[in-house]
Design an enzyme around this catalytic site. Structure first.
Site: not given
Ligand code: SAT
Ligand code: MN
Length: 593
Positions: A69, A197, A206, A226, A248, A250, A277, A376
């Site tokens: 991100r 991405y 998100k 979140h 994210s 963690c 998530d 991922r």
């Molecule tokens: O790349 S994402 O935002 O979907 C995953 C994350 O950063 O939690």
């Molecule tokens: Mn996340």
């Protein structure tokens, strides 16, 4: 597929602007996804993986400059700048539309524009919200088919209204300098260009389910958070649900799928996953808060996932999964990543597509990883062996506890409980965590990340804190609020607490606190466990170490107070008075330590 003029006009507008050769409506049929997968394979956008070992799985690489991100390029375009608040980038909506239109104009020439009708939440449930994403990426279509509920039924549900989130994505030429992820909360619109991405382009995630939905929730009286959602089944068969907010990368996915230590399993404890998530939370029956997971899949971090750390996540990725930016084993067409408990392949390509063997060094003598640290897997939630049977419950699950947690080498103890809801909102608001590879930029820097929502709150964060306080006022049986930190390190920088399955021991204490069956020590920061109340049965972990990670150190917390005071200044007069009061109280109490 629809006669809805709002939708037809929306599609036409961007068709005229982007000028794709074709427009294809996604109907979620097996035939169509098969054809799209074949096309992706033919163009090289995807690689088919070993159909025996990984049936239905494909491999994808993003551009090297496009692996996470991009918070610096993420904007909240509210009409009034003040409403985006001090923690978001802002652009004037009209200026932003014009800028992005200018960059993306004509960019789909020679490409196909796909129209994806999707639902966040079970279609028809009281929680559900609908969206339509336009994209020129097959990868996005295939990911959305896993991560959301894509269906022509969504169009029926939208009916003849204009009530859906307009999601526009154009790859353009993946130009980093012209990458923009923009949100228009007042228009229910998301506009993302020059990225391919995950978090930047799977707009249901998100962008919609957090940034736009948090704004919708604020206006409509619910919350988009979140958070993972898990159920703890006790030996008597009763299940208690917990929501957990962590930044994210963690360990949300790991916690959501935790396998309890033998001691607990033998007694009959079990963890059920509802989500890993995102949680949408609203008031329901019995004066309680209920939560759903609006997603339909996992977009999980691959490195570190293995049979020991998270067998359920690994099992979830064994079929119909998309792997992004992991290492590719050419010998048997499988995938590999750092921390997979399997020897590294000898005939492999790294995530960039270069020939790679483990231990390969770059020009500076640094080890080159096979998988990008933010690589991922996109896996259907149905694959998860510990998926809760309540996952599809349109009313959601009742929440007993909310857990906040960051990655802190020092400061925050293993676990503590807030005194009440208001104090809990304060505890969430002062969360801080070390940055990770999930977003571009430096890794390992401590920053404030209230409720793990810093990158995801679609409006002024001061108003967001007030919204939390207001929601609490509306419910009689408020969840109990806790803070955890699995990441305390020793003088050698090693994690002290074993984490993973052993986090069950902390969840156990949390549940006991919710049920009022264990007491606690009152400290300036909240209620801490008596060390002997954390069950260490079957774990070789000395009591002194436990005491060490359950400490509240005066100097450290005075420092925290100073830090929070500085952080709070950002919010000016939109910071709820209640939080100023809580901070004052904390300061006073810490001084008595
Ligand atoms: O790349 S994402 O935002 O979907 C995953 C994350 O950063 O939690
Ligand atoms: Mn996340």
């Amino acid at each position: 597929m629809t006669n809805n003029q709002f939708i037809l006009n929306f599609v036409k507008k961007y068709q005229d602007l982007f000028q794709p050769d074709n427009v294809v409506w996604i109907d979620a049929s097996k035939q169509q996804s098969k054809e799209l997968t074949s096309e992706g394979i033919a163009t090289g956008e995807l690689k088919k993986l070993n159909n025996k070992l990984l049936p239905g799985c494909v491999y994808h690489r993003t551009a090297v400059n496009d692996v996470a991100r991009v918070e610096h390029a993420t904007y909240i375009c509210s009409k009034d700048k003040e409403n985006a608040g001090p923690t978001n980038n802002w652009m004037d909506p009209q200026e932003c539309y014009a800028k992005l239109d200018g960059i993306a104009k004509g960019s789909m020439k020679g490409r196909t524009m796909y129209v994806i009708p999707f639902s966040m939440g079970k279609i028809g449930s009281p929680f559900a919200k609908y969206g339509i994403e336009l994209t020129d990426s097959i990868y996005v279509v295939l990911n959305m088919l896993i991560m959301t509920r894509v269906s022509p039924k969504v169009l029926d549900k939208i009916g003849d209204t204009d009530n859906y989130v307009k999601c526009i994505h154009a790859k353009v030429n993946i130009d980093e300098k012209n990458r923009y992820i923009c949100h228009f909360p007042e228009d229910n619109t998301i506009y993302s260009i020059n990225s391919g991405y995950g978090g930047n382009v799977l707009l249901g995630k998100k962008c919609f389910a957090l940034r736009i939905a948090s704004f919708q929730g604020w206006k409509e009286g619910w919350m988009a958070e979140h958070m993972l959602i898990l159920g703890v089944e006790k030996p008597n068969g009763e299940v208690k649900y917990i929501c957990g907010a962590f930044p994210s990368a963690c360990g949300k996915t790991n916690l959501a799928m935790l396998i309890p230590p033998d001691y607990y399993t033998e007694k009959g404890y079990k963890i059920w996953t509802v989500g890993d998530d995102i949680a949408w939370i609203r008031k329901g029956r019995g004066g309680q808060l209920y939560a759903i997971n609006p997603e339909n899949g996992f977009f999980g971090v691959a490195p570190g996932t293995n049979r020991k750390t998270n067998p359920n996540a690994l099992a979830s990725t064994r079929r119909n999964t998309i792997f992004t930016n992991v290492a590719y084993n050419k010998a048997d067409k499988t995938v590999w990543w750092e921390g997979l408990d399997q020897p590294a392949p000898t005939n492999a390509e790294d995530w960039k597509g270069n020939k790679w063997t483990e231990g390969k060094l770059d020009d500076n003598g640094k080890k080159i990883p096979g998988a990008n640290p933010n690589s991922r897997f996109t896996a259907p939630i149905k694959n998860c062996p510990c998926l809760s049977k309540e996952f599809e419950n349109p009313k959601g699950v009742p929440i007993s506890a909310i857990v906040f947690g960051g990655r802190r080498a020092k400061a925050a103890p293993l676990v503590y409980q807030a005194r009440d809801w208001k104090h809990g909102v304060f505890v969430g608001s002062i969360m801080a965590s070390e940055t990770t590879a999930a977003a571009s930029g430096a890794v390992g820097v401590v920053r404030h990340d209230p409720m793990a929502m810093l990158p995801f709150c679609g409006y002024h964060m001061g108003d967001y804190f007030q919204h939390w306080l207001d929601v609490g006022k509306k419910v009689k049986n408020q969840p109990k609020i806790f803070n955890v930190n699995w990441f305390r390190t020793d003088e050698n920088g090693k994690f002290i607490w074993p984490g993973f399955g052993d986090n069950m021991r902390v969840l156990d204490w949390i549940i006991s606190r919710c049920e009022g069956t264990v007491d606690a020590v009152e400290t300036p920061i909240g209620f801490l466990p008596k060390p002997e109340d954390i069950n260490l049965e079957g774990l070789d972990f000395p009591m002194e170490k436990l005491e060490q990670i359950l400490d509240v150190d005066k100097a450290t917390w005075l420092n925290e107070v100073a830090d929070i005071t500085e952080f709070y200044k950002k919010f000016g007069d939109r910071l709820p008075r209640e939080l100023t009061k809580q901070l004052k109280e904390l300061k006073k109490k810490v001084k008595t330590l």
